[in-house]
Design an enzyme around this catalytic site. Structure first.
Site, PDB file in Angstrom:
ATOM      1  N   SER A 168     -43.030  14.071  75.582  1.00  0.00           N
ATOM      2  CA  SER A 168     -44.316  13.529  75.122  1.00  0.00           C
ATOM      3  C   SER A 168     -45.338  13.331  76.237  1.00  0.00           C
ATOM      4  CB  SER A 168     -44.109  12.212  74.361  1.00  0.00           C
ATOM      5  OG  SER A 168     -43.284  12.415  73.257  1.00  0.00           O
ATOM      6  N   ARG A 189     -37.811  14.418  73.268  1.00  0.00           N
ATOM      7  CA  ARG A 189     -39.107  14.926  73.727  1.00  0.00           C
ATOM      8  C   ARG A 189     -39.554  14.151  74.950  1.00  0.00           C
ATOM      9  NH1 ARG A 189     -40.590  14.919  68.154  1.00  0.00           N
ATOM     10  NH2 ARG A 189     -41.329  12.781  68.280  1.00  0.00           N
ATOM     11  N   ASP A 196     -40.232   3.982  72.372  1.00  0.00           N
ATOM     12  CA  ASP A 196     -40.597   4.588  71.083  1.00  0.00           C
ATOM     13  C   ASP A 196     -39.846   3.913  69.942  1.00  0.00           C
ATOM     14  OD1 ASP A 196     -41.814   6.324  69.348  1.00  0.00           O
ATOM     15  OD2 ASP A 196     -40.438   7.986  69.717  1.00  0.00           O
ATOM     16  N   GLY A 197     -40.473   3.898  68.776  1.00  0.00           N
ATOM     17  CA  GLY A 197     -39.780   3.428  67.575  1.00  0.00           C
ATOM     18  C   GLY A 197     -40.268   2.098  67.024  1.00  0.00           C
ATOM     19  N   ARG A 205     -35.478   7.220  76.933  1.00  0.00           N
ATOM     20  CA  ARG A 205     -36.328   7.296  75.738  1.00  0.00           C
ATOM     21  C   ARG A 205     -35.580   6.652  74.577  1.00  0.00           C
ATOM     22  NH1 ARG A 205     -40.684  11.352  73.496  1.00  0.00           N
ATOM     23  NH2 ARG A 205     -41.119  10.148  71.638  1.00  0.00           N
ATOM     24  N   ARG A 229     -54.787   7.139  67.102  1.00  0.00           N
ATOM     25  CA  ARG A 229     -54.219   6.248  66.071  1.00  0.00           C
ATOM     26  C   ARG A 229     -55.329   5.447  65.379  1.00  0.00           C
ATOM     27  NH1 ARG A 229     -48.172   4.228  67.501  1.00  0.00           N
ATOM     28  NH2 ARG A 229     -47.437   6.295  68.052  1.00  0.00           N
ATOM     29  N   GLU A 257     -52.857  10.489  73.930  1.00  0.00           N
ATOM     30  CA  GLU A 257     -52.840  10.903  72.520  1.00  0.00           C
ATOM     31  C   GLU A 257     -52.919   9.697  71.568  1.00  0.00           C
ATOM     32  OE1 GLU A 257     -50.715  12.089  74.920  1.00  0.00           O
ATOM     33  OE2 GLU A 257     -51.737  14.029  75.099  1.00  0.00           O
ATOM     34  N   ASN A 258     -52.473   8.526  72.049  1.00  0.00           N
ATOM     35  CA  ASN A 258     -52.491   7.329  71.191  1.00  0.00           C
ATOM     36  C   ASN A 258     -53.910   6.906  70.789  1.00  0.00           C
ATOM     37  OD1 ASN A 258     -49.605   5.655  72.728  1.00  0.00           O
ATOM     38  ND2 ASN A 258     -49.698   7.020  70.966  1.00  0.00           N
ATOM     39  N   HIS A 318     -44.876  -3.539  67.064  1.00  0.00           N
ATOM     40  CA  HIS A 318     -45.380  -3.590  68.442  1.00  0.00           C
ATOM     41  C   HIS A 318     -45.157  -4.982  69.053  1.00  0.00           C
ATOM     42  CE1 HIS A 318     -46.860   0.398  68.064  1.00  0.00           C
ATOM     43  NE2 HIS A 318     -47.847   0.119  67.237  1.00  0.00           N
TER      44      HIS A 318
HETATM   45  C1  FPP Z   1     -44.203   3.664  70.343  1.00  0.00           C
HETATM   46  O1  FPP Z   1     -43.815   3.267  69.051  1.00  0.00           O
HETATM   47  C2  FPP Z   1     -44.839   2.604  71.054  1.00  0.00           C
HETATM   48  C3  FPP Z   1     -46.148   2.586  71.439  1.00  0.00           C
HETATM   49  C4  FPP Z   1     -47.097   3.648  71.118  1.00  0.00           C
HETATM   50  C5  FPP Z   1     -46.717   1.457  72.157  1.00  0.00           C
HETATM   51  C6  FPP Z   1     -45.813   0.691  73.061  1.00  0.00           C
HETATM   52  C7  FPP Z   1     -46.255  -0.715  73.037  1.00  0.00           C
HETATM   53  C8  FPP Z   1     -45.471  -1.809  73.128  1.00  0.00           C
HETATM   54  C9  FPP Z   1     -44.027  -1.733  73.411  1.00  0.00           C
HETATM   55  C10 FPP Z   1     -45.986  -3.187  72.936  1.00  0.00           C
HETATM   56  C11 FPP Z   1     -47.010  -3.684  73.870  1.00  0.00           C
HETATM   57  C12 FPP Z   1     -46.897  -3.241  75.280  1.00  0.00           C
HETATM   58  C13 FPP Z   1     -46.839  -4.040  76.355  1.00  0.00           C
HETATM   59  C14 FPP Z   1     -46.776  -3.450  77.706  1.00  0.00           C
HETATM   60  C15 FPP Z   1     -46.789  -5.492  76.252  1.00  0.00           C
HETATM   61  P1  FPP Z   1     -44.441   4.030  67.810  1.00  0.00           P
HETATM   62  O2  FPP Z   1     -45.550   3.211  67.286  1.00  0.00           O
HETATM   63  O3  FPP Z   1     -44.820   5.432  68.188  1.00  0.00           O
HETATM   64  O4  FPP Z   1     -43.212   4.043  66.842  1.00  0.00           O
HETATM   65  P2  FPP Z   1     -42.895   5.114  65.688  1.00  0.00           P
HETATM   66  O5  FPP Z   1     -42.735   6.445  66.362  1.00  0.00           O
HETATM   67  O6  FPP Z   1     -41.621   4.593  65.113  1.00  0.00           O
HETATM   68  O7  FPP Z   1     -44.047   5.058  64.719  1.00  0.00           O
END
Ligand code: FPP
Length: 250
Positions: free
Chosen positions: A197, A195, A21-22, A189, A72, A68-69, A38
């Protein structure tokens, strides 16, 4: 900062699961587009996979895209799918060289055809590897997984193959997407949220949880080793007393 020499090779968690996350916050802090977050997150994935293999973790499970993603913005979903495909294509030779088998959990049939095809290609090519299983949770949700399992168990009961009284924890585990892997020993996490999630709800009943404020794109080898070191300091009791676990009956 932890170093690989600090890690006790006799007490490596067999299965590590990670809520990455993050990425978005990392990008915002640097006034960059979320997609850049990402992309940098994908570099962390690469480094954590390599380190996991190096220290002898048998199962690494990464929460890459939740059910849930799908809510987006379309452009972000498309970018994540593109990144995933690129990662798989770039890392195939690394997986083959290092005995890593690719696996997935989640409702994979919801993913775009081209992504499914790349996944199945890499899974086929790595299927004989046995040093580490890298599982990507994609279109995954713990409640949806459990709902699906309950439906399939109910069908077995309806057809007379199974009696309701015969349902055990092992039977339920066997109907989950993780049927062929042990429960996680350690759940990490990043980005400081306390959380779960909707991740591996059933499987983490006795898992040690490690939460770090570090954002996923900054979570690299030494941070990961810190988490493993912290795990090695924990006493896992599985509901027993500390004395019982140490083998000293009182
Ligand atoms: C959470 O950060 C991350 C994700 C929803 C996607 C995870 C994806 C990657 C690490 C990159 C690609 C994956 C692979 C396996 C190569 P967020 O977008 O929720 O961050 P935020 O909470 O700060 O907005």
């Amino acid at each position: 900062m932890a170093d690989i020499k600090d890690i006790d090779p006799q007490n490596i968690p067999r299965h590590v699961a990670i809520i990455m996350d993050g990425n978005g916050r990392w990008a915002r802090k640097k006034a960059l587009n979320r997609i850049r977050g990402h992309e940098e997150g994908a570099r962390s994935v690469k480094e954590i996979v390599t380190t996991s293999r190096e220290i002898g973790i048998s199962y690494l499970t990464l929460y890459a895209f939740s059910e849930e993603n799908w809510g987006r913005p379309r452009t972000e979903i498309q970018a994540l799918m593109r990144l995933l495909k690129r990662y798989l294509k770039q890392e195939l030779s690394e997986m083959l060289d290092n005995g890593i088998r690719l696996n997935t959990i989640g409702f994979i049939n919801k993913l775009p055809n081209d992504v499914r095809k790349t996944l199945s290609d890499v899974m086929d090519k790595t299927s004989r590897n046995s040093d580490m299983v890298l599982t990507l949770a994609l279109s995954y949700g713990g409640r949806q997984e459990l709902t699906d399992a309950v439906k399939r168990i109910a069908k077995r009961v309806e057809s007379g193959d199974l009696k309701a009284e015969e349902i055990t924890e092992d039977i339920i585990s066997g109907f989950l997407h993780t049927y062929d892997m042990p429960d996680p020993d350690l759940l990490i996490r990043t980005s400081g949220e306390f959380r779960i999630s909707n991740f591996l709800l059933w499987q983490i009943a006795y898992t040690e949880i490690y939460i770090t404020p570090t954002l996923w794109p900054d979570f690299r080898k030494s941070e990961f080793l810190d988490a493993i070191l912290e795990y090695q300091k924990r006493e896992r009791r599985f509901g027993l007393t500390g004395e019982q676990v140490k083998g000293v009956q009182k």
